[in-house]
Design an enzyme around this catalytic site. Structure first.
Site, PDB file in Angstrom:
ATOM      1  CB  SER A  20      -5.285 -14.309 -11.430  1.00 35.60           C
ATOM      2  OG  SER A  20      -4.844 -14.392 -12.782  1.00 35.60           O
ATOM      3  CG  ASN A 118       7.148 -16.243 -15.742  1.00 38.69           C
ATOM      4  OD1 ASN A 118       6.002 -16.658 -15.585  1.00 38.69           O
ATOM      5  ND2 ASN A 118       8.217 -17.003 -15.523  1.00 38.69           N
ATOM      6  CB  THR A 163       2.492  20.307  21.544  1.00 36.34           C
ATOM      7  OG1 THR A 163       2.509  21.005  22.794  1.00 36.34           O
ATOM      8  CG2 THR A 163       3.028  21.220  20.449  1.00 36.34           C
ATOM      9  CG  HIS A 164       2.296  16.882  24.521  1.00 34.01           C
ATOM     10  ND1 HIS A 164       2.992  15.720  24.361  1.00 34.01           N
ATOM     11  CD2 HIS A 164       3.211  17.885  24.535  1.00 34.01           C
ATOM     12  CE1 HIS A 164       4.291  15.986  24.292  1.00 34.01           C
ATOM     13  NE2 HIS A 164       4.453  17.295  24.390  1.00 34.01           N
ATOM     14  CB  SER A 285     -27.955   9.201  14.982  1.00 33.36           C
ATOM     15  OG  SER A 285     -28.411   8.193  15.847  1.00 33.36           O
ATOM     16  CE  LYS A 291     -23.977  12.204  17.212  1.00 33.76           C
ATOM     17  NZ  LYS A 291     -23.727  10.753  17.337  1.00 33.76           N
ATOM     18  CG  ASN A 293     -22.916  10.989  13.489  1.00 33.70           C
ATOM     19  OD1 ASN A 293     -22.792  11.676  14.498  1.00 33.70           O
ATOM     20  ND2 ASN A 293     -23.804  10.007  13.406  1.00 33.70           N
ATOM     21  CD  GLU A 298     -16.808   9.058  12.365  1.00 32.09           C
ATOM     22  OE1 GLU A 298     -16.971   9.639  13.447  1.00 32.09           O
ATOM     23  OE2 GLU A 298     -17.659   8.304  11.852  1.00 32.09           O
ATOM     24  CE1 TYR A 325       4.868 -14.318 -11.913  1.00 33.03           C
ATOM     25  CE2 TYR A 325       4.521 -16.684 -12.073  1.00 33.03           C
ATOM     26  CZ  TYR A 325       4.021 -15.411 -11.915  1.00 33.03           C
ATOM     27  OH  TYR A 325       2.676 -15.217 -11.743  1.00 33.03           O
ATOM     28  CD  GLN A 330      -2.893 -16.106  -9.781  1.00 30.37           C
ATOM     29  OE1 GLN A 330      -2.281 -16.707 -10.667  1.00 30.37           O
ATOM     30  NE2 GLN A 330      -3.974 -16.604  -9.201  1.00 30.37           N
ATOM     31  CE  LYS A 333      -2.262 -10.881 -11.250  1.00 23.16           C
ATOM     32  NZ  LYS A 333      -2.644 -11.559 -12.501  1.00 23.16           N
TER      33      LYS A 333
END
Length: 503
Positions: A20, A118, A163-164, A285, A291, A293, A298, A325, A330, A333
């Site tokens: 690890s 541990n 709404t919606h 773009s 463009k 963006n 995003e 343990y 491991q 992490k």
């Protein structure tokens, strides 16, 4: 170093699979600190001499200084520069072997007395998580500060609420931002509540059943700034629920960030034009020269998927584990670190986006001015001033809007005559609504000022809420600062103890 029970060394593939080291680079600093605290405690209970403790602390401090100079580098660079052998399974083995190389086995061989990997790894994960949770809490405070200022400066910025994804009622951008102030405040409070369960010390549980040495768990807790200990030794080494709670809190936080990001993306589109994202947080773009963006936003929105995935990862690892343990742990992490850093980075970018966003108030206002969302104000007005039940009023106005839309007419085409006739036709009542009343009700400013319910977007209510949240923001900020300062103070005190012993 730990393989005396076994005849054969693990082959390279097995070592690579078990190791690890790569993700443990995250915890070198806290493992050094934890080892220093543990060995100061061992000295105080008579298991190390002053001279032995001095040599151990000197070795640890030399390693800490080397790591401090490298810690901003890639993990592979740190591994190379610190000359961490490939045969090491984890950073704990490397640090112990490094001390033994420096001071000899007779002294260095004592540093692990009364502890196991541990409880050692749990300590490191707790210390590291504590720092990162405080970092995230601080960044949420910064988001709240930006949202508060934006809300205050936009409490008069009239817009349509949805709404919606359809026009619903008239509100303000400031009121909308205040909603997210409250949403992120709850995120912060979840981390505050979590901190009570995080800031307790697992060290001293050993492998699972404690130690026959008279170790002082309260001493190491004090040296490391914990509020208490995980008392039961089985619980201390086998439980991972606090890390699952971190992952859960982050997933909720990221879902809220994603929703806010989606609104910014939508409202900055050409179809809306309510907002404009700063050039410094936009991309272009490769083929379309026109463009602009909102790619950073995003990416923030997409980051929620990372948080959800890592939470499921951790939950799945834990759910099949036997009490005690297990090496499966491991793998928690890297999932935990990835989730924490993803949230931290997302908060940093979101802060910059919000600080530099342009609000197109005129476009927002014109959208609201021409929105059928204002019809609800007429419906409520008929109830309050023309003795209709709300359901009767609702039926009348619904019919009016239906007829206008079917004839491709607009909000401005509503007249008192249309409403009066529709009322007579549908509910057989004569009312005398005037055009003056209708024109008053079709003004978005009047719609806003007429809102008197608690928590509504009226200027009066928003000002009241802002006043309360100003105090709340200061209280939360002071609380986080105090928490962080306590850790700085404890670390400073431990550093002075170490220096006094070495010198």
């Amino acid at each position: 170093m730990y393989r005396s029970r076994l005849n054969d060394d693990a082959d390279d593939k097995t070592l690579s699979f078990l190791s690890s080291i790569l993700e443990d680079i995250e915890i070198i600093d806290v493992d050094i600190v934890g080892t220093e605290a543990h060995n100061i405690m061992l000295f105080e209970i008579g298991l190390l001499t002053k001279k032995e403790l001095k040599s151990v602390l000197t070795s640890l401090e030399n390693l800490r200084e080397k790591h401090e100079k490298l810690k901003d580098n890639d993990a592979h660079v740190i591994i190379s520069k610190l000359k961490i052998p490939k045969k090491c399974e984890d950073i704990h083995e490397f640090i112990e072997s490094k001390i033994i190389d420096d001071v000899g086995l007779s002294i260095g061989g004592k540093i692990h007395t009364g502890r196991s990997r541990n409880d050692q790894v749990l300590l490191c994960m707790t210390l590291k998580s504590r720092n990162l949770v405080n970092q995230i809490s601080t960044k949420i405070i910064e988001i709240l500060d930006v949202l508060y200022k934006l809300s205050d400066s936009n409490k008069n910025s009239i817009m349509t609420l949805y709404t919606h994804t359809q026009h619903a009622q008239i509100g303000t951008y400031g009121h909308y931002l205040l909603a997210y102030f409250d949403i992120f405040t709850r995120d912060l409070e979840r981390f505050n509540d979590l901190y009570k369960r995080l800031n307790i010390n697992p060290l001293g549980a050993a492998a699972i059943g404690g130690s026959s040495f008279d170790i002082n768990r309260e001493k190491t807790s004090s040296l490391l700034g914990f509020d208490g200990i995980v008392e039961n030794s089985i619980d201390a080494v086998s439980s991972r629920d606090v890390f699952l709670e971190i992952g859960s809190n982050i997933a909720i936080l990221m879902s809220n960030i994603s929703r806010l990001a989606e609104d910014i993306i939508l409202w900055s589109s050409s179809e809306f034009g309510f907002l404009e994202v700063s050039d410094s947080y936009s991309s272009t773009s490769s083929i379309m020269p026109q463009k602009k963006n909102p790619c950073t936003i995003e990416m923030i929105r997409g980051g929620s998927g990372i948080s959800y995935g890592e939470l499921i990862n951790m939950l799945t690892i834990v759910k099949g584990s036997y009490t005690g343990y297990n090496r499966d742990f491991q793998r928690i992490k890297p999932a935990l670190w990835k989730s924490l850093y993803n949230a931290s980075d997302s908060l940093s970018i979101l802060k910059g986006v919000l600080e530099n966003i342009r609000v197109n108030k005129d476009i927002m206002y014109n959208s609201a001015k021409n929105s059928f969302a204002l019809v609800l104000d007429i419906a409520e007005h008929l109830v309050k001033h023309h003795s209709l039940s709300f359901r009767e009023s609702h039926q009348i106005l619904g019919n009016v809007v239906h007829n206008l839309v079917s004839k491709e007419l607009k909000l401005k085409d509503i007249t008192s005559d249309i409403i009066n006739k529709t009322c007579k036709k549908l509910v057989n009542q004569n009312i005398n609504v005037t055009n003056k009343e209708i024109q008053f009700l079709l003004d978005p400013n009047n719609s806003l000022n007429n809102k008197i319910s608690l928590g509504s977007p009226s200027i009066k209510e928003v000002n009241r809420m802002l006043k309360i949240r100003c105090v709340l923001l200061k209280e939360h900020s002071n609380h986080i600062d105090a928490r962080i300062n306590q850790i700085f103070s404890v670390n400073d005190k431990l550093t002075k103890i170490i220096r006094s012993i070495i010198e």
